[in-house]
Design a protein around this motif. Structure first.
Motif, PDB file in Angstrom:
ATOM      1  N   ARG A 135      61.047  44.117 -32.424  1.00  0.00           N
ATOM      2  CA  ARG A 135      61.381  44.535 -33.794  1.00  0.00           C
ATOM      3  C   ARG A 135      61.700  43.348 -34.696  1.00  0.00           C
ATOM      4  O   ARG A 135      61.669  43.470 -35.915  1.00  0.00           O
ATOM      5  CB  ARG A 135      62.550  45.522 -33.761  1.00  0.00           C
ATOM      6  N   ASP A 136      61.952  42.165 -34.097  1.00  0.00           N
ATOM      7  CA  ASP A 136      62.213  40.969 -34.903  1.00  0.00           C
ATOM      8  C   ASP A 136      60.946  40.418 -35.565  1.00  0.00           C
ATOM      9  O   ASP A 136      61.028  39.506 -36.385  1.00  0.00           O
ATOM     10  CB  ASP A 136      62.838  39.868 -34.038  1.00  0.00           C
ATOM     11  N   LEU A 137      59.784  40.958 -35.229  1.00  0.00           N
ATOM     12  CA  LEU A 137      58.532  40.505 -35.821  1.00  0.00           C
ATOM     13  C   LEU A 137      58.215  41.193 -37.146  1.00  0.00           C
ATOM     14  O   LEU A 137      57.262  40.815 -37.819  1.00  0.00           O
ATOM     15  CB  LEU A 137      57.373  40.756 -34.851  1.00  0.00           C
ATOM     16  N   PHE A 138      58.978  42.234 -37.509  1.00  0.00           N
ATOM     17  CA  PHE A 138      58.676  43.028 -38.699  1.00  0.00           C
ATOM     18  C   PHE A 138      59.920  43.272 -39.534  1.00  0.00           C
ATOM     19  O   PHE A 138      61.032  43.217 -39.031  1.00  0.00           O
ATOM     20  CB  PHE A 138      58.097  44.400 -38.292  1.00  0.00           C
ATOM     21  N   GLY A 139      59.696  43.590 -40.790  1.00  0.00           N
ATOM     22  CA  GLY A 139      60.791  44.028 -41.644  1.00  0.00           C
ATOM     23  C   GLY A 139      61.496  42.911 -42.376  1.00  0.00           C
ATOM     24  O   GLY A 139      61.096  41.753 -42.353  1.00  0.00           O
ATOM     25  N   HIS A 140      62.581  43.285 -43.008  1.00  0.00           N
ATOM     26  CA  HIS A 140      63.303  42.360 -43.885  1.00  0.00           C
ATOM     27  C   HIS A 140      64.049  41.258 -43.129  1.00  0.00           C
ATOM     28  O   HIS A 140      64.474  40.283 -43.735  1.00  0.00           O
ATOM     29  CB  HIS A 140      64.274  43.140 -44.776  1.00  0.00           C
ATOM     30  N   LYS A 141      64.207  41.400 -41.819  1.00  0.00           N
ATOM     31  CA  LYS A 141      64.928  40.386 -41.045  1.00  0.00           C
ATOM     32  C   LYS A 141      64.005  39.375 -40.370  1.00  0.00           C
ATOM     33  O   LYS A 141      64.473  38.516 -39.640  1.00  0.00           O
ATOM     34  CB  LYS A 141      65.787  41.063 -39.982  1.00  0.00           C
ATOM     35  N   VAL A 142      62.704  39.478 -40.618  1.00  0.00           N
ATOM     36  CA  VAL A 142      61.774  38.560 -39.971  1.00  0.00           C
ATOM     37  C   VAL A 142      62.078  37.122 -40.406  1.00  0.00           C
ATOM     38  O   VAL A 142      62.404  36.862 -41.554  1.00  0.00           O
ATOM     39  CB  VAL A 142      60.301  38.943 -40.279  1.00  0.00           C
ATOM     40  N   LYS A 143      62.010  36.215 -39.449  1.00  0.00           N
ATOM     41  CA  LYS A 143      62.281  34.803 -39.729  1.00  0.00           C
ATOM     42  C   LYS A 143      60.993  34.146 -40.210  1.00  0.00           C
ATOM     43  O   LYS A 143      60.034  34.004 -39.452  1.00  0.00           O
ATOM     44  CB  LYS A 143      62.808  34.122 -38.471  1.00  0.00           C
ATOM     45  N   LEU A 144      60.974  33.736 -41.453  1.00  0.00           N
ATOM     46  CA  LEU A 144      59.767  33.187 -42.042  1.00  0.00           C
ATOM     47  C   LEU A 144      59.397  31.818 -41.485  1.00  0.00           C
ATOM     48  O   LEU A 144      58.259  31.382 -41.623  1.00  0.00           O
ATOM     49  CB  LEU A 144      59.901  33.124 -43.563  1.00  0.00           C
ATOM     50  N   ASN A 172      55.945  27.385 -39.708  1.00  0.00           N
ATOM     51  CA  ASN A 172      55.886  26.292 -38.735  1.00  0.00           C
ATOM     52  C   ASN A 172      54.785  26.425 -37.697  1.00  0.00           C
ATOM     53  O   ASN A 172      54.698  25.603 -36.791  1.00  0.00           O
ATOM     54  CB  ASN A 172      57.234  26.155 -38.029  1.00  0.00           C
ATOM     55  N   ASN A 173      53.949  27.467 -37.781  1.00  0.00           N
ATOM     56  CA  ASN A 173      52.901  27.661 -36.779  1.00  0.00           C
ATOM     57  C   ASN A 173      51.561  27.911 -37.470  1.00  0.00           C
ATOM     58  O   ASN A 173      51.498  28.637 -38.448  1.00  0.00           O
ATOM     59  CB  ASN A 173      53.233  28.862 -35.889  1.00  0.00           C
ATOM     60  N   PRO A 174      50.483  27.325 -36.924  1.00  0.00           N
ATOM     61  CA  PRO A 174      49.166  27.589 -37.504  1.00  0.00           C
ATOM     62  C   PRO A 174      48.773  29.048 -37.279  1.00  0.00           C
ATOM     63  O   PRO A 174      49.258  29.692 -36.356  1.00  0.00           O
ATOM     64  CB  PRO A 174      48.244  26.649 -36.740  1.00  0.00           C
ATOM     65  N   LEU A 175      47.925  29.567 -38.141  1.00  0.00           N
ATOM     66  CA  LEU A 175      47.502  30.961 -38.036  1.00  0.00           C
ATOM     67  C   LEU A 175      46.674  31.209 -36.798  1.00  0.00           C
ATOM     68  O   LEU A 175      46.786  32.245 -36.151  1.00  0.00           O
ATOM     69  CB  LEU A 175      46.720  31.373 -39.275  1.00  0.00           C
ATOM     70  N   CYS A 176      45.798  30.292 -36.444  1.00  0.00           N
ATOM     71  CA  CYS A 176      44.913  30.473 -35.281  1.00  0.00           C
ATOM     72  C   CYS A 176      44.997  29.257 -34.364  1.00  0.00           C
ATOM     73  O   CYS A 176      45.123  28.137 -34.841  1.00  0.00           O
ATOM     74  CB  CYS A 176      43.466  30.655 -35.724  1.00  0.00           C
ATOM     75  N   ARG A 177      44.914  29.521 -33.089  1.00  0.00           N
ATOM     76  CA  ARG A 177      44.896  28.428 -32.115  1.00  0.00           C
ATOM     77  C   ARG A 177      43.690  28.637 -31.204  1.00  0.00           C
ATOM     78  O   ARG A 177      43.508  29.707 -30.657  1.00  0.00           O
ATOM     79  CB  ARG A 177      46.152  28.449 -31.255  1.00  0.00           C
TER      80      ARG A 177
END
Length: 161
Positions: A141-150, A155-160
């Protein structure tokens, strides 16, 4: 899509891949969401085996940074053999189910008109659970919503690859 493939003469091997948002009537917890992204893929060709399916899935997860995967026999009504796919989370110190897979049963392919010697391997994978494993999240649940850490995004590329 398999019916359309069967109508093309002569048969040509094909690969299909899709990503979509799906809903399941799930109770929410640290590894389950009611809505999630699912990657689905299938390969139709002659001479495919279970080792092709396992190799395809292992390659996929290795390329996205999940190196420790294992398979467990499972039941799916449309595929035989069928397997659940698990990835190991070092942070949670446990195996997390990250997908399902199998080889389409011949009786599922025959009505579509595919040649008898054509085999179809298929899989469906969540995107959120491998993301948990890759980036060390303990709660999906930390991946979604208003509490997600931007900072995860910044700090990470979109694709690897």
């Amino acid at each position: 899509m398999l019916y359309k493939l069967a109508q093309e003469k002569p048969f040509k091997p094909q690969k299909y891949f899709s990503i979509d948002r799906v809903f399941r009537n799930e109770s929410l917890d640290s590894t389950h969401l009611a809505e999630f992204h699912q990657v689905e893929g299938l390969v139709a060709d002659r001479g495919l085996s279970l080792s092709n399916l396992i190799g395809t899935i292992k390659t996929f997860f290795t390329r996205i940074g999940v190196d420790d995967v294992k398979f467990k026999p499972a039941y799916n009504p449309y595929t035989e053999p069928s397997m659940e796919i698990f990835g190991y989370s070092k942070e949670l110190k446990k195996w997390i189910e990250i997908g399902n897979s199998g080889m389409f049963r011949p009786e599922m392919l025959a009505p579509m008109g595919l040649p008898e010697d054509v085999t179809v391997i298929a899989w469906g994978l969540s995107l959120e659970r491998p993301t948990m494993i890759k980036y060390g999240y303990k709660n999906i649940r930390d991946l979604f919503g208003h509490k997600v850490k931007l900072d995860l995004i910044y700090n990470n590329p979109l694709c690897r690859y």
